[in-house]
Scaffold this active site. Sequence first.
Site, PDB file in Angstrom:
ATOM      1  CG  ASP A   1      -0.489   0.252   2.640  1.00 16.28           C
ATOM      2  OD1 ASP A   1       0.286   1.194   2.534  1.00 16.28           O
ATOM      3  OD2 ASP A   1      -0.147  -0.899   3.180  1.00 16.28           O
TER       4      ASP A   1
ATOM      5  CD  GLU B   1      -4.562   1.985  10.814  1.00 18.68           C
ATOM      6  OE1 GLU B   1      -3.483   2.093  12.642  1.00 18.68           O
ATOM      7  OE2 GLU B   1      -3.685   1.757   9.748  1.00 18.68           O
TER       8      GLU B   1
END
Length: 428
Positions: free
Chosen positions: A43, A133
Amino acid sequence: MLAKLKLMVIILTVCTLFLPGQKNPSTHSPSSPQEDALVFGMDVSHFQGEINWELVKKNEPKISFVFVKATEGINFVDAHFEKNWTRAKQAGILRGAYHFFESGKDAKAQADLFIDAVKKLEENDLPPLLNLESGKFDELDEVAHDNYINNVFTWLEEVEKALGVKPIIYASPDFARDYLTDIKFSGYALAAAEYDTVSAAPKMWGAWEGKTWTFWQYSLDHKVKGITDPVNLAKFNGSTRELVNFVKNSRKEEIEVTLTAGEAKEPPTVEEKKETPVKTEPEIPPVTEKKETPAKTEPEIPIVTEKKEAAPETEPELPTVETTSFSDEIDLGNINFPRDFIHKQMDHKKGVYQVKLITKEYEDIPFFQIYDKENQLLFEEMALVIPRKSKYGKFKYRVNRRILNNEHFMIRVTRPDKYLYAFFFIKK
């Protein structure tokens, strides 16, 4: 004479190196079958700066896919998104866009920001990825927890509706265990973020317990050609062809997908689908025949009204928890007790126990019953019951285990109408 003999020996030695069937050991380096079977990706965001995608194509291991950061929260669009998004495709790398979710921000606005940035997905693009997250709320604040889960589902549903693709969820196993326990999450592919494991696969916790991982981000500091700063390296659980099929199957409509940009074979498949709607026109008469039977639908109205009367069918579900019969117990299955613990002044070892939820005869209060591996009842604990309401409360129940602090952990059963808790004290 001696000089001639030495020269002949040298000539013979050199010739033997290039005889048929011989390989030069300095140039022969066969690739490992295990490496060939793995599909790697990464990513990227503005943190990686300017990326030389031509060099990325030459990296070893080969980078087959990339998730490009598009947005964060309600007003942040990554400055490098459009550039990375375009050049990844030009490099022939499967691309996907991701959004970093902020729990305290409006979910609909976050979805709209992401949709506006991506605009539309092409046929060989990976599904959108939602990066989860941080919950940013107290674990015991059930209202905040429910709001967070509802907001996450709002983002997922809005993006799927706009882009026509079911998103992927990115989360660590610990985060999934603590927050993402709703059974609806299991319908989304998981990109697991776990870096401290030596096993061959990441842990699958929360709603994905017992399921197979799809993507696994296993490295935080991998060096890739063409990128100055380290990147997060990931694996796909399958071959290159299986990755292509995953992209294809994620669409609401089946499409042809190819790995290399510019060589897709979509036109034939699109034309075939244009021919099929023509075939649906001859099927219109059966529809008109059904229009002649509205009278039959009227007798069915009582069935609908019966369902309206049975709307309190959610109440008959209550006996499965609060019943006056032993026969309505719920087997919650095997639950891991993470620490040695004490119950009623008796020590118990950490490990897997079978847990059942029952209501005793002539009593209204549910109990958790704990069994050992031999299915022998060890003890029971009265459940703490708290009423609740949830927009996403169609499930009968779900089970969640949390470590609350260094003193105790909790088993929680969530139903559309209530929470049921049991607390267990950790042995010091």
